[in-house]
Design a protein around this motif. Structure first.
Motif, PDB file in Angstrom:
ATOM      1  N   THR A 217       0.801  -1.228   0.000  1.00  0.00           N
ATOM      2  CA  THR A 217       0.000   0.000   0.000  1.00  0.00           C
ATOM      3  C   THR A 217       0.838   1.285   0.000  1.00  0.00           C
ATOM      4  OG1 THR A 217      -0.069   0.026   2.413  1.00  0.00           O
ATOM      5  CG2 THR A 217      -1.854  -1.157   1.278  1.00  0.00           C
ATOM      6  N   ASN A 218       2.150   1.160   0.172  1.00  0.00           N
ATOM      7  CA  ASN A 218       3.078   2.282   0.268  1.00  0.00           C
ATOM      8  C   ASN A 218       2.876   3.096   1.553  1.00  0.00           C
ATOM      9  OD1 ASN A 218       5.361   3.591  -0.978  1.00  0.00           O
ATOM     10  ND2 ASN A 218       4.048   5.341  -1.398  1.00  0.00           N
ATOM     11  N   ASN A 219       2.205   2.525   2.543  1.00  0.00           N
ATOM     12  CA  ASN A 219       1.972   3.223   3.814  1.00  0.00           C
ATOM     13  C   ASN A 219       3.264   3.553   4.545  1.00  0.00           C
ATOM     14  OD1 ASN A 219      -0.763   3.436   3.620  1.00  0.00           O
ATOM     15  ND2 ASN A 219      -1.211   1.606   4.828  1.00  0.00           N
ATOM     16  N   HIS A 220       4.288   2.727   4.370  1.00  0.00           N
ATOM     17  CA  HIS A 220       5.552   2.941   5.075  1.00  0.00           C
ATOM     18  C   HIS A 220       6.264   4.216   4.614  1.00  0.00           C
ATOM     19  CE1 HIS A 220       6.512   0.955   1.359  1.00  0.00           C
ATOM     20  NE2 HIS A 220       7.811   1.093   1.538  1.00  0.00           N
ATOM     21  N   ASN A 221       5.918   4.702   3.423  1.00  0.00           N
ATOM     22  CA  ASN A 221       6.551   5.916   2.896  1.00  0.00           C
ATOM     23  C   ASN A 221       5.769   7.182   3.257  1.00  0.00           C
ATOM     24  OD1 ASN A 221       8.986   5.050   1.745  1.00  0.00           O
ATOM     25  ND2 ASN A 221       7.877   4.185   0.003  1.00  0.00           N
ATOM     26  N   HIS A 222       4.996   7.104   4.328  1.00  0.00           N
ATOM     27  CA  HIS A 222       4.345   8.303   4.872  1.00  0.00           C
ATOM     28  C   HIS A 222       5.447   9.185   5.463  1.00  0.00           C
ATOM     29  CE1 HIS A 222       1.849  10.899   7.327  1.00  0.00           C
ATOM     30  NE2 HIS A 222       0.804  10.481   6.611  1.00  0.00           N
ATOM     31  N   ILE A 223       5.377  10.492   5.210  1.00  0.00           N
ATOM     32  CA  ILE A 223       6.440  11.413   5.635  1.00  0.00           C
ATOM     33  C   ILE A 223       6.722  11.317   7.130  1.00  0.00           C
ATOM     34  CG2 ILE A 223       4.879  13.387   5.921  1.00  0.00           C
ATOM     35  CD1 ILE A 223       8.521  13.506   4.595  1.00  0.00           C
ATOM     36  N   SER A 224       5.718  11.033   7.937  1.00  0.00           N
ATOM     37  CA  SER A 224       5.920  10.951   9.387  1.00  0.00           C
ATOM     38  C   SER A 224       6.670   9.682   9.797  1.00  0.00           C
ATOM     39  CB  SER A 224       4.573  11.006  10.116  1.00  0.00           C
ATOM     40  OG  SER A 224       3.795   9.877   9.784  1.00  0.00           O
ATOM     41  N   ASN A 225       6.810   8.706   8.893  1.00  0.00           N
ATOM     42  CA  ASN A 225       7.512   7.458   9.207  1.00  0.00           C
ATOM     43  C   ASN A 225       8.960   7.452   8.712  1.00  0.00           C
ATOM     44  OD1 ASN A 225       7.611   4.802  10.308  1.00  0.00           O
ATOM     45  ND2 ASN A 225       7.384   3.968   8.234  1.00  0.00           N
ATOM     46  N   ILE A 226       9.374   8.499   8.006  1.00  0.00           N
ATOM     47  CA  ILE A 226      10.742   8.549   7.486  1.00  0.00           C
ATOM     48  C   ILE A 226      11.675   9.079   8.576  1.00  0.00           C
ATOM     49  CG2 ILE A 226      12.266   9.518   5.705  1.00  0.00           C
ATOM     50  CD1 ILE A 226      10.079   7.739   4.524  1.00  0.00           C
ATOM     51  N   ARG A 227      12.752   8.357   8.818  1.00  0.00           N
ATOM     52  CA  ARG A 227      13.762   8.796   9.785  1.00  0.00           C
ATOM     53  C   ARG A 227      14.833   9.638   9.082  1.00  0.00           C
ATOM     54  NH1 ARG A 227      15.335   6.647  14.624  1.00  0.00           N
ATOM     55  NH2 ARG A 227      14.271   4.695  14.182  1.00  0.00           N
ATOM     56  N   THR A 228      15.410   9.092   8.004  1.00  0.00           N
ATOM     57  CA  THR A 228      16.536   9.740   7.324  1.00  0.00           C
ATOM     58  C   THR A 228      16.407   9.571   5.821  1.00  0.00           C
ATOM     59  OG1 THR A 228      17.932   9.147   9.222  1.00  0.00           O
ATOM     60  CG2 THR A 228      19.067   9.879   7.232  1.00  0.00           C
ATOM     61  N   PHE A 229      16.748  10.618   5.087  1.00  0.00           N
ATOM     62  CA  PHE A 229      16.814  10.578   3.626  1.00  0.00           C
ATOM     63  C   PHE A 229      18.271  10.338   3.221  1.00  0.00           C
ATOM     64  CE2 PHE A 229      13.535  13.721   4.748  1.00  0.00           C
ATOM     65  CZ  PHE A 229      12.424  13.149   4.140  1.00  0.00           C
ATOM     66  N   TYR A 230      18.467   9.547   2.179  1.00  0.00           N
ATOM     67  CA  TYR A 230      19.810   9.329   1.642  1.00  0.00           C
ATOM     68  C   TYR A 230      19.816   9.746   0.180  1.00  0.00           C
ATOM     69  CZ  TYR A 230      21.093   7.006   5.919  1.00  0.00           C
ATOM     70  OH  TYR A 230      21.366   6.749   7.237  1.00  0.00           O
ATOM     71  N   ILE A 231      20.592  10.768  -0.105  1.00  0.00           N
ATOM     72  CA  ILE A 231      20.630  11.305  -1.464  1.00  0.00           C
ATOM     73  C   ILE A 231      22.004  11.033  -2.078  1.00  0.00           C
ATOM     74  CG2 ILE A 231      18.928  13.089  -0.916  1.00  0.00           C
ATOM     75  CD1 ILE A 231      22.322  14.306  -1.561  1.00  0.00           C
ATOM     76  N   SER A 232      22.026  11.007  -3.418  1.00  0.00           N
ATOM     77  CA  SER A 232      23.304  10.822  -4.107  1.00  0.00           C
ATOM     78  C   SER A 232      23.867  12.145  -4.580  1.00  0.00           C
ATOM     79  CB  SER A 232      23.157   9.861  -5.286  1.00  0.00           C
ATOM     80  OG  SER A 232      22.188  10.337  -6.197  1.00  0.00           O
ATOM     81  N   ASP A 233      22.997  13.079  -4.982  1.00  0.00           N
ATOM     82  CA  ASP A 233      23.504  14.333  -5.535  1.00  0.00           C
ATOM     83  C   ASP A 233      22.509  15.477  -5.413  1.00  0.00           C
ATOM     84  OD1 ASP A 233      26.172  13.927  -6.652  1.00  0.00           O
ATOM     85  OD2 ASP A 233      25.208  12.456  -7.943  1.00  0.00           O
ATOM     86  N   TYR A 234      23.079  16.686  -5.401  1.00  0.00           N
ATOM     87  CA  TYR A 234      22.335  17.935  -5.546  1.00  0.00           C
ATOM     88  C   TYR A 234      22.872  18.657  -6.771  1.00  0.00           C
ATOM     89  CZ  TYR A 234      19.548  18.252  -1.283  1.00  0.00           C
ATOM     90  OH  TYR A 234      18.591  18.066  -0.315  1.00  0.00           O
ATOM     91  N   PHE A 235      21.965  19.313  -7.504  1.00  0.00           N
ATOM     92  CA  PHE A 235      22.360  20.054  -8.694  1.00  0.00           C
ATOM     93  C   PHE A 235      21.708  21.430  -8.722  1.00  0.00           C
ATOM     94  CE2 PHE A 235      22.636  15.606  -9.912  1.00  0.00           C
ATOM     95  CZ  PHE A 235      23.833  15.544 -10.615  1.00  0.00           C
TER      96      PHE A 235
END
Length: 197
Positions: free
Chosen positions: A93-111
């Motif tokens: 259901t993609n429920n786990h990707n609710h913004i309140s359930n995210i601890r940390t974002f991992y990004i590769s790049d900024y442009f």
């Protein structure tokens, strides 16, 4: 600026005493041709590629980018970690990707993005810059090669992207160079993840 990695005072003194060996472009992009007219903070900023007076930034490819030419920005989000471990139902259901359930974002790049070509590119990587000044942290173990950003706001900005991901553009490009947090407001997040509110 909220924070910036420091360098030893002796290094700043060395730059001031031997400016020709420093590699800094203060004569071209700074406020003065005389290095002695710069404060320690201004020298530290130039060491990190920041030339506020000319609104110029040293991009990751070791070339200078005039920020007045920038029309948009983006980041590439690769992975996230969760506060609550996802269940099989969450994955369906993609429920786990609710913004309140995210601890940390991992990004590769900024442009930063320009309409016209600069140094043979219209997309200019600034990930190393954000790491150099102390905003991004390097990921470890399963996240090696990525950079982490904590989910502090737990908010989707304008219904489009996690607010924390725009923060480095807001503070360390817009705020720092233009004193306008939303000067470059066209921001996108490229990701296979669908994070929702």
């Amino acid at each position: 600026m909220k924070r910036m990695k420091s360098v030893p005072k002796s290094y700043i003194t060395k730059v001031r005493n031997f400016p020709d060996d420093s590699g800094l472009a203060y004569e071209k992009y700074g406020k003065s041709n005389n290095i002695r007219n710069y404060t320690d903070l201004e020298i530290l900023e130039m060491i990190n590629g920041i030339y506020r007076d000319s609104k110029t930034l040293l991009a990751d490819g070791n070339y200078f980018l005039e920020l007045s030419a920038v029309v948009a920005s983006k980041c590439i989000l690769e992975k996230v970690t969760y506060l609550k471990k996802p269940t099989e139902e969450d994955y369906r259901t993609n429920n786990h990707n609710h913004i309140s359930n995210i601890r940390t974002f991992y990004i590769s790049d900024y442009f930063l993005i320009t309409n016209s070509t600069v140094n043979r590119n219209t997309q200019h990587r600034i990930t190393d810059y954000l790491y150099r000044i102390g905003f991004l942290n390097k990921g470890r173990k399963d996240f090696a090669g990525l950079y982490s950003i904590s989910n502090c706001y737990k908010t989707i900005h304008n219904g489009k992207y996690p607010k924390d991901l725009f923060h480095p553009i807001k503070r360390y490009v817009n705020g720092l160079f233009f004193k306008d947090d939303y000067r470059i407001s066209d921001f996108t997040v490229e990701s296979n993840l669908i994070i929702h509110s």
